[in-house]
Design an enzyme around this catalytic site. Structure first.
Site, short mmCIF file in Angstrom:
data_model
loop_
_atom_site.label_atom_id
_atom_site.label_comp_id
_atom_site.label_asym_id
_atom_site.label_seq_id
_atom_site.Cartn_x
_atom_site.Cartn_y
_atom_site.Cartn_z
N LYS A 109 -8.86 -1.90 5.03
CA LYS A 109 -9.00 -2.40 3.66
C LYS A 109 -7.92 -3.43 3.35
O LYS A 109 -8.18 -4.45 2.71
CB LYS A 109 -8.94 -1.24 2.67
CG LYS A 109 -10.23 -0.43 2.67
CD LYS A 109 -10.13 0.81 1.82
CE LYS A 109 -9.27 1.85 2.45
NZ LYS A 109 -9.44 3.22 2.05
N HIS B 236 0.86 -1.19 0.00
CA HIS B 236 0.00 0.00 0.00
C HIS B 236 0.89 1.23 0.00
O HIS B 236 1.85 1.31 0.76
CB HIS B 236 -0.91 0.04 1.24
CG HIS B 236 -1.73 1.29 1.26
ND1 HIS B 236 -2.89 1.42 0.51
CD2 HIS B 236 -1.53 2.48 1.87
CE1 HIS B 236 -3.37 2.64 0.69
NE2 HIS B 236 -2.57 3.31 1.50
N ASP C 127 -15.63 2.05 6.18
CA ASP C 127 -14.57 2.96 5.74
C ASP C 127 -15.06 3.83 4.60
O ASP C 127 -14.76 5.02 4.53
CB ASP C 127 -13.33 2.16 5.30
CG ASP C 127 -12.33 3.08 4.61
OD1 ASP C 127 -11.79 3.96 5.31
OD2 ASP C 127 -12.14 2.97 3.39
N SER D 127 -8.39 3.44 8.37
CA SER D 127 -8.96 3.43 7.02
C SER D 127 -8.11 2.55 6.09
O SER D 127 -8.62 1.67 5.39
CB SER D 127 -9.02 4.87 6.51
OG SER D 127 -9.33 4.90 5.15
N ARG E 215 -15.20 12.17 6.39
CA ARG E 215 -13.98 12.87 6.81
C ARG E 215 -13.57 13.89 5.77
O ARG E 215 -13.09 14.98 6.09
CB ARG E 215 -12.85 11.85 7.02
CG ARG E 215 -13.01 11.04 8.28
CD ARG E 215 -12.09 9.83 8.27
NE ARG E 215 -10.70 10.20 8.10
CZ ARG E 215 -9.79 9.44 7.48
NH1 ARG E 215 -10.12 8.26 6.98
NH2 ARG E 215 -8.56 9.83 7.37
N1 URA Z 1 -6.16 6.53 2.05
C1 URA Z 1 -7.17 5.86 2.66
O1 URA Z 1 -7.62 4.84 2.17
N2 URA Z 1 -7.66 6.37 3.79
C2 URA Z 1 -7.20 7.49 4.36
O2 URA Z 1 -7.69 7.88 5.40
C3 URA Z 1 -6.16 8.17 3.72
C4 URA Z 1 -5.65 7.66 2.56
#
Ligand code: URA
Length: 423
Positions: free
Chosen positions: A200, A95, A174, A196, A181
């Site tokens: 995932k 990621h 999320d 967040s 947010r």
């Molecule tokens: N990427 C995400 O998936 N969530 C966040 O809060 C920030 C970047």
């Protein structure tokens, strides 16, 4: 792919205003309180205004590692998770916290699949100045990123790799909370970012994860200290959930590689998959892949150089609705109406290519989106960008701009002149 459904619950059993007030005063909440809050929010029993107040309380008070882990777990369990078949190979992913010209996923996913690992990569779209893997993939005609977990499982069995978006049933808490947010000034909270991102990634049911945590003018985290804090928080959650997590901090002061913009970045990724491409791009791909693939750097280099990774990318494109025969023609398929070379006015060595300015200009050219509902233009952006440390003669190319209109082209040219400094 079995799903983990959302727990049935009972926001009613908990007094939400009290919970928000306790967080506002810096109290630590229990796992079950956090779990109930997220379940209630996912089911619509906790309204957006209460969740926004909670997010703001977290923004100011932060969360303990145990609270962040509970929040991550609750968001992960708000929808379906990957459930890999018995006897599956190591399941791994990468990621990136996002940057300018960051096309690493397009190369790393098929490369790592060639080592025998499975890579179920769930990616996002670009927002603001940072690009998104899904937008880049969609510049390949026909490429479908809307894959169900069942189809993803079948594809992983065949190819060891799938590149897809977050479905309605994948971490829905999320999805809702991120959108909230975004409009309530609560994105830059390390606790909320950690939960967040990690919810995932952990819903992919991984064995190993590498995090590419960027910092600098073209990144979410402006300073190295903030990037370190985010990396530490994500590693702690991964450990707590039994996943091997590695973090690599990478500066994002100049764009990654030489191309910024959707199809332009796919073209550059293809060059890397064909054993070429910019040196900084190839290096970061191998640095990150090495952490999760369980093979040597030499083996990863071989897989890039002998066409294995490229051939896996072709198979991935074909499996997800594209035609590999289109790949060599992407520049023609997405040709911007205006393409201009910007040349150096004098000789010198490049001391800065400001990633933030280039990212902003790419956004204004139409390569990115200012708000989630905007579309993107696949053709526009920059390529042939100079790199810091290169020496140019007067008249040599600093970059090419791909634009929809002359006005946008002039705007982008002014940004390049501001972004590129010579020593
Ligand atoms: N990427 C995400 O998936 N969530 C966040 O809060 C920030 C970047």
């Amino acid at each position: 792919m079995a799903g983990k459904g959302i727990c049935s619950f009972t926001a009613a059993a908990m007094h939400i205003p009290t919970l928000i007030a306790r967080k506002r005063e810096g109290e630590q909440l229990s796992s079950s309180e956090i779990q109930n809050l997220i379940s209630g929010y996912t089911l619509g029993e906790v309204p957006d205004y209460q969740m926004a107040a909670f997010a703001m309380a977290v923004y100011f008070q932060g969360m303990t590692p145990a609270e962040v882990a509970a929040l991550t777990r609750a968001m992960m369990a708000s929808g379906d998770c990957f459930s890999h078949r018995p006897g599956h190979p190591a399941v791994v992913d990468k990621h990136s916290t996002g940057g300018i010209g960051d096309k690493v996923s397009l190369i790393l996913a098929p490369l790592v699949a060639c080592t025998g690992c499975w890579v179920p990569m769930v990616s996002g779209r670009g927002l603001g100045i940072t690009g998104g893997t899904l937008d880049k993939l969609e510049s390949i005609p026909g490429f479908n990123v809307n894959v169900s977990l069942a189809d993803a499982a079948a594809q992983m069995d065949k190819l060891g790799v799938v590149m897809m978006g977050q479905t309605e049933r994948f971490c829905p808490a999320d999805k809702k909370l991120y959108a909230l947010r975004d409009v309530t000034g609560t994105v830059p909270s390390i606790a909320l970012i950690t939960a967040s991102i990690m919810s995932k990634k952990l819903a992919e049911s991984l064995d190993r994860l590498v995090l590419d945590v960027k910092f600098g003018s073209g990144a979410f985290m402006q300073t190295k200290a903030d990037a370190e804090a985010l990396a530490a928080s994500m590693i702690a959650v991964g450990q707590e959930m039994g996943v091997e997590v590695h973090a690599v901090l990478n500066p994002m002061s100049e764009p990654q590689g030489r191309a910024v913009g959707n199809s332009l970045e796919v073209i550059e990724a293809l060059a890397c998959l064909e054993s070429g491409g910019p040196a900084d791009l190839r290096k970061i791909v191998i640095d990150l892949a090495e952490k999760i693939a369980g093979v040597s750097r030499e083996e990863l280099e071989r897989l890039l150089d002998d066409g294995s990774a490229r051939s896996r990318f072709d198979q991935l494109v074909a499996a997800q609705g594209g035609n590999p025969a289109d790949l060599p023609n992407l520049a023609k398929i997405h040709q911007a109406p205006y393409i201009r070379e910007v040349c150096a006015g004098h000789a010198g060595t490049v001391s800065q290519v400001h990633a933030g300015f280039i990212g902003q200009a790419a956004l204004e050219l139409g390569a990115g989106r200012a708000k989630a509902s905007d579309g993107v233009d696949f053709a526009v952006g920059f390529d042939q960008l100079v790199k810091v440390g290169e020496t140019l003669e007067a008249g040599q190319t600093m970059c090419r701009i791909h634009a929809r209109t002359l006005e946008e082209l002039e705007m982008a040219q002014a940004s390049v002149i501001r972004a590129v400094l010579f020593s």
